[in-house]
Design a protein around this motif. Structure first.
Motif, PDB file in Angstrom:
ATOM      1  N   LYS A   1       0.442  -1.243   0.055  1.00 13.96           N
ATOM      2  CA  LYS A   1       0.040  -0.425  -0.039  1.00 13.96           C
ATOM      3  C   LYS A   1       1.077   1.112  -0.109  1.00 13.96           C
ATOM      4  O   LYS A   1       1.091   2.361  -0.625  1.00 13.96           O
ATOM      5  N   TYR A   2       1.958   1.194   0.946  1.00 12.47           N
ATOM      6  CA  TYR A   2       2.867   2.313   0.484  1.00 12.47           C
ATOM      7  C   TYR A   2       3.367   2.704  -0.681  1.00 12.47           C
ATOM      8  O   TYR A   2       3.450   3.991  -1.439  1.00 12.47           O
TER       9      TYR A   2
ATOM     10  N   GLU B   1       0.692   4.158  -2.834  1.00  7.69           N
ATOM     11  CA  GLU B   1       0.990   5.459  -2.101  1.00  7.69           C
ATOM     12  C   GLU B   1       1.877   6.478  -2.854  1.00  7.69           C
ATOM     13  O   GLU B   1       1.875   7.250  -3.460  1.00  7.69           O
TER      14      GLU B   1
ATOM     15  N   ARG C   1       1.826   6.346  -6.607  1.00  9.56           N
ATOM     16  CA  ARG C   1       0.542   7.979  -7.131  1.00  9.56           C
ATOM     17  C   ARG C   1       1.049   9.418  -6.891  1.00  9.56           C
ATOM     18  O   ARG C   1       0.306  10.105  -7.654  1.00  9.56           O
ATOM     19  N   LEU C   2       1.924   9.798  -5.912  1.00 11.44           N
ATOM     20  CA  LEU C   2       2.239  10.733  -5.423  1.00 11.44           C
ATOM     21  C   LEU C   2       3.020  11.480  -5.852  1.00 11.44           C
ATOM     22  O   LEU C   2       3.626  11.046  -7.012  1.00 11.44           O
TER      23      LEU C   2
ATOM     24  N   LEU D   1       6.680   8.519   3.066  1.00  8.38           N
ATOM     25  CA  LEU D   1       5.411   7.993   3.819  1.00  8.38           C
ATOM     26  C   LEU D   1       6.031   7.382   4.909  1.00  8.38           C
ATOM     27  O   LEU D   1       4.786   7.203   6.056  1.00  8.38           O
TER      28      LEU D   1
END
Length: 205
Positions: free
Chosen positions: A72-73, A76, A79-80, A91
């Motif tokens: 999940k990290y 993300e 995506r950033l 993160l």
């Protein structure tokens, strides 16, 4: 030895590196892997093997995060906006247990997870018992009043083996910490070389 301590030493020996820089790490005495075949000479690892080890090392450093959560990290991070490697480390450094560990409120990242779980930490005055809670820059993280004189906390503050990174504002008299900004990967004081770029490559295969 507790299960947690045993686990962290297993990670060190499996990686062949003292990934937390702890003086009691078994790697300080012998650098080969565990088991009867630990001293066998290893061939050159494949690209996949190198990427896998980079992922296991980074995942292990932050308390052996579950594969599901670590993925999940990654999702993300890509995506950033900006560099995905920096985003991934940013993160991980925003995790509440990572901040408690970095601020030297506890001696190990495993102890930080337990400390948060047991309700000893407040964020902006509110009790938070989720180790993976992502702290935002400017949030005030503090040890609750009744826990400030705990032996574990007092011993951790005095540890000379690591310093508080400059992107945290820590006051050990008040037992408070703030993340002043999200760090870049090259600013994080890992005792061993971490390669988040290889972790990104591993998941993007």
């Amino acid at each position: 030895m507790t299960k947690r301590a045993d686990a962290k030493y297993k990670i060190d020996r499996r990686m062949g590196e003292n990934i937390w820089g702890r003086p009691k790490s078994p790697v300080n005495r012998r650098e080969y892997g565990p088991g009867q075949h630990g001293q066998r000479r290893k061939g050159k690892p494949s690209d996949f093997g190198t990427q896998l080890k980079a992922k296991q090392k980074l995942k292990g450093y932050y308390g052996n995060i579950s594969e599901k959560q670590f993925r999940k990290y990654y999702a993300e991070a890509i995506r950033l906006k900006g560099d995905s490697s920096d985003n991934l480390i940013g993160l991980l450094e925003r995790r509440l247990d990572a901040i408690v560990y970095r601020a030297k409120f506890v001696p190990t990242v495993f102890a930080a997870r337990q400390f948060v779980n047991h309700g000893h930490i407040r964020v902006n005055g509110r009790r938070v018992n989720i180790p993976s809670y992502l702290v935002k820059p400017g949030d005030l993280v503090e040890v609750k009043e009744s826990s400030k004189q705990a032996v574990t906390v007092l011993e951790a503050v005095g540890l000379a083996e690591r310093d508080v990174p400059e992107y945290y504002d820590v006051d050990h008299t008040k037992m408070t910490a703030k993340l002043s900004r999200v760090p870049h990967a090259n600013e994080v004081p890992y005792p061993v070389r971490m390669e988040p770029n290889l972790v990104i490559e591993y998941y993007s295969r």
